[in-house]
Design a protein around this motif. Structure first.
Motif, PDB file in Angstrom:
ATOM      1  N   LEU A 183       0.885  -1.109   0.205  1.00  0.00           N
ATOM      2  CA  LEU A 183      -0.109  -0.113   0.016  1.00  0.00           C
ATOM      3  C   LEU A 183       0.992   1.401   0.005  1.00  0.00           C
ATOM      4  N   LYS A 184       2.119   1.194   0.367  1.00  0.00           N
ATOM      5  CA  LYS A 184       2.979   2.221   0.593  1.00  0.00           C
ATOM      6  C   LYS A 184       3.973   2.407  -0.760  1.00  0.00           C
ATOM      7  N   THR A 185       3.645   1.505  -1.671  1.00  0.00           N
ATOM      8  CA  THR A 185       4.701   1.651  -2.772  1.00  0.00           C
ATOM      9  C   THR A 185       4.036   2.313  -3.928  1.00  0.00           C
ATOM     10  N   TYR A 186       4.706   2.949  -4.800  1.00  0.00           N
ATOM     11  CA  TYR A 186       4.108   3.667  -6.002  1.00  0.00           C
ATOM     12  C   TYR A 186       3.519   2.477  -6.984  1.00  0.00           C
ATOM     13  N   GLN A 187       2.415   2.353  -7.379  1.00  0.00           N
ATOM     14  CA  GLN A 187       1.952   1.485  -8.170  1.00  0.00           C
ATOM     15  C   GLN A 187       1.349   2.005  -9.362  1.00  0.00           C
ATOM     16  N   LYS A 188       0.970   3.478  -9.559  1.00  0.00           N
ATOM     17  CA  LYS A 188       0.400   3.902 -10.724  1.00  0.00           C
ATOM     18  C   LYS A 188       1.323   5.012 -11.400  1.00  0.00           C
ATOM     19  N   ILE A 189       1.372   4.837 -12.708  1.00  0.00           N
ATOM     20  CA  ILE A 189       2.537   5.948 -13.126  1.00  0.00           C
ATOM     21  C   ILE A 189       1.666   6.517 -14.289  1.00  0.00           C
ATOM     22  N   GLY A 190       1.984   8.024 -14.460  1.00  0.00           N
ATOM     23  CA  GLY A 190       1.227   8.698 -15.611  1.00  0.00           C
ATOM     24  C   GLY A 190       2.659   9.303 -16.174  1.00  0.00           C
ATOM     25  N   ILE A 191       2.900   9.423 -17.364  1.00  0.00           N
ATOM     26  CA  ILE A 191       3.810  10.071 -18.051  1.00  0.00           C
ATOM     27  C   ILE A 191       3.459  10.728 -19.403  1.00  0.00           C
ATOM     28  N   VAL A 192       3.754  11.941 -19.412  1.00  0.00           N
ATOM     29  CA  VAL A 192       3.432  12.742 -20.777  1.00  0.00           C
ATOM     30  C   VAL A 192       4.804  13.500 -21.235  1.00  0.00           C
TER      31      VAL A 192
ATOM     32  N   SER B  64      10.955  17.503 -22.977  1.00  0.00           N
ATOM     33  CA  SER B  64      10.466  17.584 -21.695  1.00  0.00           C
ATOM     34  C   SER B  64       9.433  16.762 -21.385  1.00  0.00           C
ATOM     35  N   PHE B  65       9.129  16.345 -19.961  1.00  0.00           N
ATOM     36  CA  PHE B  65       8.365  15.408 -19.488  1.00  0.00           C
ATOM     37  C   PHE B  65       7.526  15.743 -18.116  1.00  0.00           C
ATOM     38  N   VAL B  66       6.468  14.995 -18.216  1.00  0.00           N
ATOM     39  CA  VAL B  66       5.893  15.056 -16.437  1.00  0.00           C
ATOM     40  C   VAL B  66       5.758  13.607 -16.245  1.00  0.00           C
ATOM     41  N   LEU B  67       5.942  13.444 -14.917  1.00  0.00           N
ATOM     42  CA  LEU B  67       6.004  11.844 -14.473  1.00  0.00           C
ATOM     43  C   LEU B  67       5.369  11.978 -13.062  1.00  0.00           C
ATOM     44  N   THR B  68       4.383  11.252 -13.070  1.00  0.00           N
ATOM     45  CA  THR B  68       3.474  11.241 -11.809  1.00  0.00           C
ATOM     46  C   THR B  68       3.361   9.761 -11.350  1.00  0.00           C
ATOM     47  N   LEU B  69       3.813   9.865 -10.023  1.00  0.00           N
ATOM     48  CA  LEU B  69       3.860   8.320  -9.190  1.00  0.00           C
ATOM     49  C   LEU B  69       2.815   8.402  -8.116  1.00  0.00           C
ATOM     50  N   LEU B  70       2.049   7.331  -8.135  1.00  0.00           N
ATOM     51  CA  LEU B  70       1.049   7.495  -7.050  1.00  0.00           C
ATOM     52  C   LEU B  70       0.997   6.020  -6.405  1.00  0.00           C
ATOM     53  N   THR B  71       0.548   5.996  -5.032  1.00  0.00           N
ATOM     54  CA  THR B  71       0.186   4.931  -4.423  1.00  0.00           C
ATOM     55  C   THR B  71      -1.180   4.337  -4.721  1.00  0.00           C
TER      56      THR B  71
ATOM     57  N   GLY C 277      -5.369  11.969  -4.563  1.00  0.00           N
ATOM     58  CA  GLY C 277      -5.347  12.336  -5.990  1.00  0.00           C
ATOM     59  C   GLY C 277      -5.650  13.842  -6.009  1.00  0.00           C
ATOM     60  N   GLU C 278      -5.441  14.676  -5.185  1.00  0.00           N
ATOM     61  CA  GLU C 278      -5.500  15.983  -5.520  1.00  0.00           C
ATOM     62  C   GLU C 278      -4.190  16.652  -4.979  1.00  0.00           C
ATOM     63  N   VAL C 279      -4.186  17.707  -5.905  1.00  0.00           N
ATOM     64  CA  VAL C 279      -2.985  18.847  -5.760  1.00  0.00           C
ATOM     65  C   VAL C 279      -3.412  20.259  -5.263  1.00  0.00           C
ATOM     66  N   PHE C 280      -2.743  20.807  -4.420  1.00  0.00           N
ATOM     67  CA  PHE C 280      -3.187  22.142  -3.997  1.00  0.00           C
ATOM     68  C   PHE C 280      -2.325  23.209  -4.461  1.00  0.00           C
ATOM     69  N   VAL C 281      -1.844  23.061  -5.510  1.00  0.00           N
ATOM     70  CA  VAL C 281      -1.280  24.232  -6.654  1.00  0.00           C
ATOM     71  C   VAL C 281      -1.651  24.017  -7.829  1.00  0.00           C
ATOM     72  N   SER C 282      -1.628  25.129  -8.635  1.00  0.00           N
ATOM     73  CA  SER C 282      -2.023  24.925  -9.854  1.00  0.00           C
ATOM     74  C   SER C 282      -1.249  23.975 -10.963  1.00  0.00           C
ATOM     75  N   LEU C 283      -1.637  23.410 -11.698  1.00  0.00           N
ATOM     76  CA  LEU C 283      -0.959  22.318 -12.677  1.00  0.00           C
ATOM     77  C   LEU C 283      -1.153  22.850 -14.104  1.00  0.00           C
ATOM     78  N   SER C 284      -0.160  22.427 -14.834  1.00  0.00           N
ATOM     79  CA  SER C 284      -0.032  22.882 -16.381  1.00  0.00           C
ATOM     80  C   SER C 284      -0.880  21.646 -16.866  1.00  0.00           C
ATOM     81  N   GLU C 285      -1.261  21.843 -18.352  1.00  0.00           N
ATOM     82  CA  GLU C 285      -2.020  21.037 -18.791  1.00  0.00           C
ATOM     83  C   GLU C 285      -1.296  19.681 -18.884  1.00  0.00           C
ATOM     84  N   GLU C 286      -0.254  19.636 -19.095  1.00  0.00           N
ATOM     85  CA  GLU C 286       0.829  18.403 -19.283  1.00  0.00           C
ATOM     86  C   GLU C 286       0.602  17.537 -17.925  1.00  0.00           C
TER      87      GLU C 286
END
Length: 166
Positions: A88-97, A110-117, A145-154
């Motif tokens: 449950l503590k490991t990163y299991q979900k990946i998103g890359i753009v 350039s790239f955006v990498l998202t790692l989630l548990t 699943g929420e970010v408290f700062v503004s996000l770019s489109e990517e």
């Protein structure tokens, strides 16, 4: 004196009924003798070459083996619970753009990498590459699943991609 005729029965009918009952009982006895013989053969094959003492030892070994197996199952269950807790503590979900941050001729470096548990906790890492100015890396924290700062489109695309991965 008892007479069948007093009850409306002839002696012949009573005799035929008695013979029929005896015949049915004879058939039942033959069936029971056959079943008893089959059961005796199975018992003899079970006991063949074994006295009561060795049979008792065999049962004792089987029960010891069952105790050993049950102990191993408990150990494996404990280990699996630990693995599930850590998983449950490991990163299991990946998103890359990948994208071109500064619209230069250099391409999509350039790239955006998202790692989630599993609970969608983690981070978004944005690596912006410029041919002239170098590379800039930004990290944004993700909670449930929420970010408290503004996000770019990517960054939004990468986050949605990661949350969508199961």
């Amino acid at each position: 004196m008892f007479q069948f005729s007093d009850y409306g029965l002839s002696t012949d009918v009573v005799l035929l009924g008695a013979i029929g009952c005896i015949f049915i009982l004879l058939i039942l006895c033959i069936v029971l003798i056959g079943k008893n013989s089959s059961l005796k053969k199975r018992y003899m094959s079970l006991m063949e070459g074994a006295d009561g003492r060795s049979l008792e030892e065999s049962f004792h070994k089987k029960f010891e083996n069952m105790d050993f197996i049950n102990e191993k199952i408990r150990e494996i269950d404990t280990r699996l619970n630990g693995i599930e807790t850590n998983l449950l503590k490991t990163y299991q979900k990946i998103g890359i753009v990948k994208y071109d941050a500064f619209k230069q001729v250099g391409g999509t470096l350039s790239f955006v990498l998202t790692l989630l548990t599993k609970e969608n906790d983690g981070f978004i890492m944005n690596s912006m590459h410029s041919n002239k100015e170098g590379c800039y890396i930004y990290i944004k924290e993700v909670k449930a699943g929420e970010v408290f700062v503004s996000l770019s489109e990517e960054e939004s695309q990468s986050l949605e991609q990661a949350i969508g991965n199961m």
